[in-house]
Structure formats: C-alpha cells, structure tokens
Write an enzyme that holds these catalytic residues in place. Structure first.
Site, PDB file in Angstrom:
ATOM      1  N   HIS A  76       1.377  -1.518  -0.032  1.00 28.82           N
ATOM      2  CA  HIS A  76      -0.223  -0.277   0.166  1.00 28.82           C
ATOM      3  C   HIS A  76       1.081   1.151   0.290  1.00 28.82           C
ATOM      4  O   HIS A  76       0.420   2.689  -0.330  1.00 28.82           O
ATOM      5  CB  HIS A  76      -0.836   0.255   1.107  1.00 28.82           C
ATOM      6  CG  HIS A  76      -0.539   0.606   2.856  1.00 28.82           C
ATOM      7  ND1 HIS A  76       0.557  -0.608   3.512  1.00 28.82           N
ATOM      8  CD2 HIS A  76      -0.047   1.473   3.566  1.00 28.82           C
ATOM      9  CE1 HIS A  76       0.698   0.173   4.266  1.00 28.82           C
ATOM     10  NE2 HIS A  76       0.164   0.979   4.407  1.00 28.82           N
ATOM     11  N   ASP A 121      -0.768  -7.293   1.301  1.00 27.91           N
ATOM     12  CA  ASP A 121       0.267  -6.193   1.459  1.00 27.91           C
ATOM     13  C   ASP A 121       2.205  -6.497   1.602  1.00 27.91           C
ATOM     14  O   ASP A 121       2.009  -6.082   2.672  1.00 27.91           O
ATOM     15  CB  ASP A 121      -0.163  -6.141   2.684  1.00 27.91           C
ATOM     16  CG  ASP A 121       0.082  -4.168   2.975  1.00 27.91           C
ATOM     17  OD1 ASP A 121       0.853  -3.488   2.137  1.00 27.91           O
ATOM     18  OD2 ASP A 121      -0.239  -3.633   4.119  1.00 27.91           O
ATOM     19  N   GLN A 208       1.079   6.771  11.793  1.00 29.29           N
ATOM     20  CA  GLN A 208       1.147   6.529  10.400  1.00 29.29           C
ATOM     21  C   GLN A 208       2.875   7.209  10.202  1.00 29.29           C
ATOM     22  O   GLN A 208       3.762   7.659  11.074  1.00 29.29           O
ATOM     23  CB  GLN A 208       0.554   8.433  10.543  1.00 29.29           C
ATOM     24  CG  GLN A 208      -1.068   8.356  10.950  1.00 29.29           C
ATOM     25  CD  GLN A 208      -1.846   8.506  12.300  1.00 29.29           C
ATOM     26  OE1 GLN A 208      -0.850   8.555  12.404  1.00 29.29           O
ATOM     27  NE2 GLN A 208      -2.715   7.680  12.449  1.00 29.29           N
ATOM     28  N   GLY A 209       3.120   6.503   9.178  1.00 30.48           N
ATOM     29  CA  GLY A 209       4.423   6.495   8.648  1.00 30.48           C
ATOM     30  C   GLY A 209       5.168   5.382   9.210  1.00 30.48           C
ATOM     31  O   GLY A 209       6.476   5.277   8.218  1.00 30.48           O
ATOM     32  N   ASP A 210       5.141   4.845   9.763  1.00 32.20           N
ATOM     33  CA  ASP A 210       5.252   3.574   9.529  1.00 32.20           C
ATOM     34  C   ASP A 210       4.816   2.800   8.798  1.00 32.20           C
ATOM     35  O   ASP A 210       5.680   1.361   9.192  1.00 32.20           O
ATOM     36  CB  ASP A 210       5.301   2.663  11.586  1.00 32.20           C
ATOM     37  CG  ASP A 210       5.823   3.828  12.442  1.00 32.20           C
ATOM     38  OD1 ASP A 210       7.290   4.298  12.042  1.00 32.20           O
ATOM     39  OD2 ASP A 210       5.430   3.840  13.378  1.00 32.20           O
ATOM     40  N   SER A 211       4.048   2.457   8.148  1.00 34.35           N
ATOM     41  CA  SER A 211       4.154   1.820   7.043  1.00 34.35           C
ATOM     42  C   SER A 211       5.020   1.490   6.123  1.00 34.35           C
ATOM     43  O   SER A 211       6.013   1.741   5.701  1.00 34.35           O
ATOM     44  CB  SER A 211       2.868   2.119   6.076  1.00 34.35           C
ATOM     45  OG  SER A 211       1.458   2.108   6.834  1.00 34.35           O
TER      46      SER A 211
END
Length: 264
Positions: A76, A121, A208-211
C-alpha cells in the site's frame, strides 16, 4: 502503515506515491481522515547502527534492506509494478537530517500480485545503487517465529494524528493471537496473511508513517529475523486494537522469487 479505516489504505497509498518527490513528511493527519500509516507510539530513540537494515522511504513509509539492492516494504506504500524512479530511500542513519545519511533513488517497484487493498501487503523496491556496507534483514520462512515479543521501529508519528518523527524510534510489542485480533477487527482481518501484535491496554504501537517497516525478533541463533511488515490498524495504540502486520512467512517463497527476478 496504519490505516484509520480498513477501506482507505489503498486510496491513501496512491496519493502518497504522487507526493513522494516532495517531502519526507506528511502534514499532520486529522482524526477523521485516513493516513498512509503508522511512527512508533510509546517508543524510545534507537541508537545509531542498532538496526542498520532500517530504511526510510520518501513517500512517508518505512522498509528494510532485503538485499544489497532491494527494500522490502508494504504494497500500500507503492504504485503498480514497473519502472519507478520517484522514490528516495534513506539508509545508514537514525536521524533523517544526519549529514552522513545516504540517499538512493529507486529504479523499479514490484508490488505483490493480486494486491487489492486487503491482504498481500508486501512489495519490493529496487535501488539504483546497491547498499553493500549495511546489514540486511532476513525474512522468516516458517511460522516458527510468529510468537513471543517483537521489535517495531520507524520514523512515524509518536501519537495518533501527530507529525512524523525526525529520529528512528523503537518499541517492543507482544504477539496477539488470531482469535483475539479477530475479535477486534472482525472480517477486516485476514488471519492467513496477517499477524497481530500489541498490548491489550494499548499505549505502544506503530502509527502513521511506519507503514512498510519491519516487525522483527531474534531467531534461534540470536540474529534478527523479520516476521511482519507494518500494514494497518484502527488508530494508533488504542486499547483493544493491536497493530496488524503482513505475515512474512506466508509470502516468503513469493518474495524470494520476486527478488530473484529483480536481480536481488
């Protein structure tokens, strides 16, 4: 990694790729809006060189060095499979403003076949220049390490809706069974492809931002091994909602085959 609501993950990732060349950071997310993914909530600063395989990607995601020229991340976080020179990978530094950091452009992206925003993913990013002086992170090829306590790390937000971090943060989170995780997420959880981790009371999580960043632990020989890829969850560090990670062992053979096809 983290999505605010399950159906939004793919939509936000596409927007993030379009912004990749602009900045390492996204504007502060609003609680009512989806975000590309979870920095580490409840974490502490990682020491320089502690996790040499960690990679920061310019679209606002994380990743891990799979080989000298490949970064393993979340599907993603990237666009479709094909040539791509828009992504910048930062390696070799825990501080994103460190003058000694190394930045390398991508030349190709391989996104998991059949990825449609739910499950599967994972993705590989091929770098234009190989990284030969940093340790790589091997991936789990069986479920033997899908238990115990894991380490999570990233440059994401330190609280839900917060700005992303300049410094690499780390934390430890315990395994959560499919049954318990399924009670939280219902049919959104794909138990055969995902693994969960976190505390019942919340407080520590990716954000948010660790994906795309790795979830890892020590193997039988005491070496780091990657068990998960930061994927999604409801909010960040909320009680009763553990983080959800791509179960790397499920896709190990596919990742290995894709890496071989990319020359990695």
């Amino acid at each position: 990694m983290k999505k605010w609501l399950a159906p939004w993950k793919k939509l936000v990732a596409v927007a993030a790729v379009a912004l990749a060349a602009l900045s390492f950071q996204f504007p502060t997310a609003q609680a009512s809006e989806p975000d590309i993914g979870p920095t580490v909530v409840g974490g502490t600063r990682a020491a320089q060189g502690e996790f040499p395989f960690m990679v920061r990607l310019s679209m606002g995601c994380g990743g891990a060095l799979y080989s000298n020229n490949l970064v393993l991340t979340a599907a993603h976080c990237v666009g479709s499979t094909g040539a791509n020179t828009s992504i910048t990978a930062t390696v070799g530094a825990v501080d994103l403003q460190d003058p000694a950091r190394v930045q390398i452009k991508s030349n190709y992206v391989y996104r998991a076949p059949g990825y449609n925003g739910s499950g599967k993913d994972w993705a590989l990013i091929r770098l234009q220049t190989p990284v030969t002086n940093l340790a790589k992170l091997p991936i789990a090829t069986s479920t033997a390490y899908n238990n115990g306590t894991f380490t999570i790390a990233g440059w994401g937000a330190t609280y839900e809706g917060g700005p992303q971090s300049r410094y690499l943060l780390k934390a430890s989170v315990p395994f959560v069974s499919d049954d318990v995780c399924g009670n939280a997420y219902g049919s959104d959880l794909i138990a055969g492809e995902e693994i969960c981790a976190g505390y019942t009371q919340g407080g520590t999580d990716t954000c948010q931002g660790d994906s795309g960043g790795p979830m890892f632990r020590r193997d039988a020989n005491g070496a780091w091994i990657q068990v998960g890829i930061t994927s999604w969850g409801y909010g960040c560090a909320r009680a009763g909602y553990p983080g959800v990670y791509t179960e790397v062992s499920t896709f190990a053979a596919d990742i290995k085959a894709a890496a071989a096809s990319l020359g990695g």
